[in-house]
Motif scaffolding. Sequence first.
Motif, PDB file in Angstrom:
ATOM      1  N   ARG A   1      -0.360   6.019  -3.491  1.00 22.06           N
ATOM      2  CA  ARG A   1       0.551   7.007  -2.999  1.00 22.06           C
ATOM      3  C   ARG A   1       1.698   6.454  -1.874  1.00 22.06           C
ATOM      4  NH1 ARG A   1      -4.212   9.998  -3.071  1.00 22.06           N
ATOM      5  NH2 ARG A   1      -4.920   9.705  -1.066  1.00 22.06           N
ATOM      6  N   LEU A   2       1.111   5.392  -1.039  1.00 18.74           N
ATOM      7  CA  LEU A   2       1.858   4.743  -0.322  1.00 18.74           C
ATOM      8  C   LEU A   2       3.126   3.878  -1.180  1.00 18.74           C
ATOM      9  CD1 LEU A   2       2.849   3.528   2.298  1.00 18.74           C
ATOM     10  CD2 LEU A   2       0.956   1.825   2.368  1.00 18.74           C
ATOM     11  N   ALA A   3       2.679   3.248  -2.225  1.00 17.19           N
ATOM     12  CA  ALA A   3       3.468   2.461  -3.059  1.00 17.19           C
ATOM     13  C   ALA A   3       4.521   3.169  -3.645  1.00 17.19           C
ATOM     14  CB  ALA A   3       2.554   1.895  -4.019  1.00 17.19           C
ATOM     15  N   GLU A   4       4.024   4.545  -4.260  1.00 15.20           N
ATOM     16  CA  GLU A   4       5.009   5.465  -4.740  1.00 15.20           C
ATOM     17  C   GLU A   4       6.104   6.062  -3.714  1.00 15.20           C
ATOM     18  OE1 GLU A   4       3.305   8.932  -6.396  1.00 15.20           O
ATOM     19  OE2 GLU A   4       1.830   7.528  -7.794  1.00 15.20           O
ATOM     20  N   ALA A   5       5.753   6.339  -2.526  1.00 14.63           N
ATOM     21  CA  ALA A   5       6.596   6.445  -1.358  1.00 14.63           C
ATOM     22  C   ALA A   5       7.488   5.384  -1.218  1.00 14.63           C
ATOM     23  CB  ALA A   5       5.853   7.067  -0.027  1.00 14.63           C
ATOM     24  N   ALA A   6       6.905   4.259  -1.163  1.00 15.65           N
ATOM     25  CA  ALA A   6       8.054   2.998  -0.796  1.00 15.65           C
ATOM     26  C   ALA A   6       9.040   2.821  -1.752  1.00 15.65           C
ATOM     27  CB  ALA A   6       7.231   1.680  -0.408  1.00 15.65           C
ATOM     28  N   ARG A   7       8.573   3.253  -3.163  1.00 21.07           N
ATOM     29  CA  ARG A   7       9.621   2.983  -3.948  1.00 21.07           C
ATOM     30  C   ARG A   7      10.520   3.839  -4.378  1.00 21.07           C
ATOM     31  NH1 ARG A   7       4.602   0.796  -6.951  1.00 21.07           N
ATOM     32  NH2 ARG A   7       4.463   3.137  -7.846  1.00 21.07           N
ATOM     33  N   ALA A   8      10.343   5.180  -3.708  1.00 21.82           N
ATOM     34  CA  ALA A   8      11.514   6.343  -3.726  1.00 21.82           C
ATOM     35  C   ALA A   8      12.436   6.039  -2.813  1.00 21.82           C
ATOM     36  CB  ALA A   8      10.582   7.333  -3.579  1.00 21.82           C
ATOM     37  N   PRO A   9      13.458   6.945  -3.112  1.00 19.18           N
ATOM     38  CA  PRO A   9      14.737   6.930  -2.133  1.00 19.18           C
ATOM     39  C   PRO A   9      14.293   7.582  -0.703  1.00 19.18           C
ATOM     40  CG  PRO A   9      15.331   7.854  -4.212  1.00 19.18           C
ATOM     41  CD  PRO A   9      13.809   7.513  -4.416  1.00 19.18           C
ATOM     42  N   PRO A  10      14.604   7.224   0.246  1.00 22.73           N
ATOM     43  CA  PRO A  10      15.689   6.040   0.510  1.00 22.73           C
ATOM     44  C   PRO A  10      14.944   4.558   0.684  1.00 22.73           C
ATOM     45  CG  PRO A  10      15.050   6.929   2.666  1.00 22.73           C
ATOM     46  CD  PRO A  10      14.202   7.855   1.465  1.00 22.73           C
ATOM     47  N   TRP A  11      13.801   4.524   0.362  1.00 24.81           N
ATOM     48  CA  TRP A  11      13.150   3.314   0.703  1.00 24.81           C
ATOM     49  C   TRP A  11      13.338   2.032  -0.455  1.00 24.81           C
ATOM     50  CZ3 TRP A  11      12.823   3.556   5.463  1.00 24.81           C
ATOM     51  CH2 TRP A  11      12.486   4.576   6.079  1.00 24.81           C
ATOM     52  N   ALA A  12      13.730   2.499  -1.604  1.00 22.92           N
ATOM     53  CA  ALA A  12      13.636   1.588  -2.774  1.00 22.92           C
ATOM     54  C   ALA A  12      14.315   0.257  -2.437  1.00 22.92           C
ATOM     55  CB  ALA A  12      14.390   2.321  -4.035  1.00 22.92           C
ATOM     56  N   ARG A  13      15.136  -0.025  -1.607  1.00 23.35           N
ATOM     57  CA  ARG A  13      16.094  -1.096  -1.347  1.00 23.35           C
ATOM     58  C   ARG A  13      15.204  -2.072  -0.243  1.00 23.35           C
ATOM     59  NH1 ARG A  13      22.403  -0.201  -2.658  1.00 23.35           N
ATOM     60  NH2 ARG A  13      21.835   0.170  -5.023  1.00 23.35           N
ATOM     61  N   LEU A  14      14.461  -1.310   0.458  1.00 23.17           N
ATOM     62  CA  LEU A  14      14.032  -1.827   1.955  1.00 23.17           C
ATOM     63  C   LEU A  14      13.083  -2.899   1.599  1.00 23.17           C
ATOM     64  CD1 LEU A  14      13.368  -1.307   5.192  1.00 23.17           C
ATOM     65  CD2 LEU A  14      11.536  -0.005   4.462  1.00 23.17           C
ATOM     66  N   PRO A  15      13.167  -3.886   2.208  1.00 21.69           N
ATOM     67  CA  PRO A  15      12.416  -5.211   1.955  1.00 21.69           C
ATOM     68  C   PRO A  15      11.073  -4.824   2.620  1.00 21.69           C
ATOM     69  CG  PRO A  15      14.415  -5.985   3.034  1.00 21.69           C
ATOM     70  CD  PRO A  15      14.339  -4.337   3.045  1.00 21.69           C
ATOM     71  N   LEU A  16       9.906  -4.565   1.846  1.00 23.00           N
ATOM     72  CA  LEU A  16       8.708  -4.226   2.403  1.00 23.00           C
ATOM     73  C   LEU A  16       7.799  -5.497   2.092  1.00 23.00           C
ATOM     74  CD1 LEU A  16       6.515  -2.172   3.049  1.00 23.00           C
ATOM     75  CD2 LEU A  16       6.544  -1.481   0.697  1.00 23.00           C
ATOM     76  N   THR A  17       7.054  -5.561   3.102  1.00 26.67           N
ATOM     77  CA  THR A  17       6.130  -6.626   3.198  1.00 26.67           C
ATOM     78  C   THR A  17       4.763  -6.013   3.257  1.00 26.67           C
ATOM     79  OG1 THR A  17       7.512  -8.660   4.032  1.00 26.67           O
ATOM     80  CG2 THR A  17       5.184  -8.844   4.215  1.00 26.67           C
ATOM     81  N   TRP A  18       3.575  -6.319   2.399  1.00 26.76           N
ATOM     82  CA  TRP A  18       2.415  -5.532   2.481  1.00 26.76           C
ATOM     83  C   TRP A  18       1.347  -6.760   3.262  1.00 26.76           C
ATOM     84  CZ3 TRP A  18       0.481  -1.452   2.995  1.00 26.76           C
ATOM     85  CH2 TRP A  18      -0.928  -0.967   2.838  1.00 26.76           C
ATOM     86  N   ALA A  19       0.715  -6.556   4.376  1.00 24.15           N
ATOM     87  CA  ALA A  19      -0.214  -7.416   4.573  1.00 24.15           C
ATOM     88  C   ALA A  19      -1.534  -6.979   4.593  1.00 24.15           C
ATOM     89  CB  ALA A  19       0.261  -7.856   6.356  1.00 24.15           C
ATOM     90  N   THR A  20      -2.519  -8.019   4.234  1.00 22.96           N
ATOM     91  CA  THR A  20      -3.786  -7.571   4.107  1.00 22.96           C
ATOM     92  C   THR A  20      -4.784  -8.659   4.625  1.00 22.96           C
ATOM     93  OG1 THR A  20      -5.358  -6.476   2.608  1.00 22.96           O
ATOM     94  CG2 THR A  20      -3.941  -8.484   1.639  1.00 22.96           C
ATOM     95  N   VAL A  21      -5.828  -8.359   4.946  1.00 21.95           N
ATOM     96  CA  VAL A  21      -6.707  -8.971   5.696  1.00 21.95           C
ATOM     97  C   VAL A  21      -7.872  -9.248   4.794  1.00 21.95           C
ATOM     98  CG1 VAL A  21      -8.376  -9.766   7.570  1.00 21.95           C
ATOM     99  CG2 VAL A  21      -6.287  -8.389   8.184  1.00 21.95           C
ATOM    100  N   THR A  22      -8.280 -10.638   4.452  1.00 21.70           N
ATOM    101  CA  THR A  22      -9.399 -10.562   3.434  1.00 21.70           C
ATOM    102  C   THR A  22     -10.478 -11.618   4.138  1.00 21.70           C
ATOM    103  OG1 THR A  22      -8.348 -12.867   2.682  1.00 21.70           O
ATOM    104  CG2 THR A  22      -7.873 -11.040   1.311  1.00 21.70           C
ATOM    105  N   ALA A  23     -11.719 -11.473   3.610  1.00 22.49           N
ATOM    106  CA  ALA A  23     -12.823 -11.928   4.162  1.00 22.49           C
ATOM    107  C   ALA A  23     -12.752 -13.472   4.017  1.00 22.49           C
ATOM    108  CB  ALA A  23     -13.946 -11.254   3.716  1.00 22.49           C
TER     109      ALA A  23
END
Length: 125
Positions: A103-125
Motif C-alpha cells: 500500500r505504501l508503494a502504491e501511495a508513493a507511485r501516485a500523484p503528487p509523489w510519482a516524481r519524488l526521488p524515494l529511497t527505501w532503507a531496510t535493515v537486514t540481519a
Amino acid sequence: LAGAWVVFAGDSAVRHAFAALLRLLSPGEDLEVVVGHRDFEYVLGCNTRASFFWRPYAANVTSLLQQLGAEEGRRPDSLLAGVGLWHVLHVGDSRDYAEGVGRLAEAARAPPWARLPLTWATVTA
C-alpha cells in the motif's frame, strides 16, 4: 541539497540515517536528534530543510504521504523511508507487513509523489 527539503520517515534506523545527514551537513554543530520517538526538523546553514517523521509502521508512512500530499504549498524534494523493525518486534505477521509495504508503494507511485526521488532503507540481519 542547498535550498532543498529532505524528508526522512520511519523507525529508529531511519532516524540514525537522518542524524548522519545532519552531522555531514552541519559539522561542529551540536544538534540533538537521536533521542526518543518523535519528529525532528532543522533548517541547516545551506538553507536545507531536513525533517524526520517518527513513523515506525508502513501504514504510518502511507498516512504521512497522504497528509503531505493534501497540504497546500511546497512538497519535499526527496524522501528516505524505512520501516520493518517495529513490525517484526510488535506484530510479527510477515503477510501483514508485505501488504502494508504494498500500500505504501502504491501511495508513493501516485500523484503528487510519482516524481519524488524515494529511497527505501531496510535493515537486514
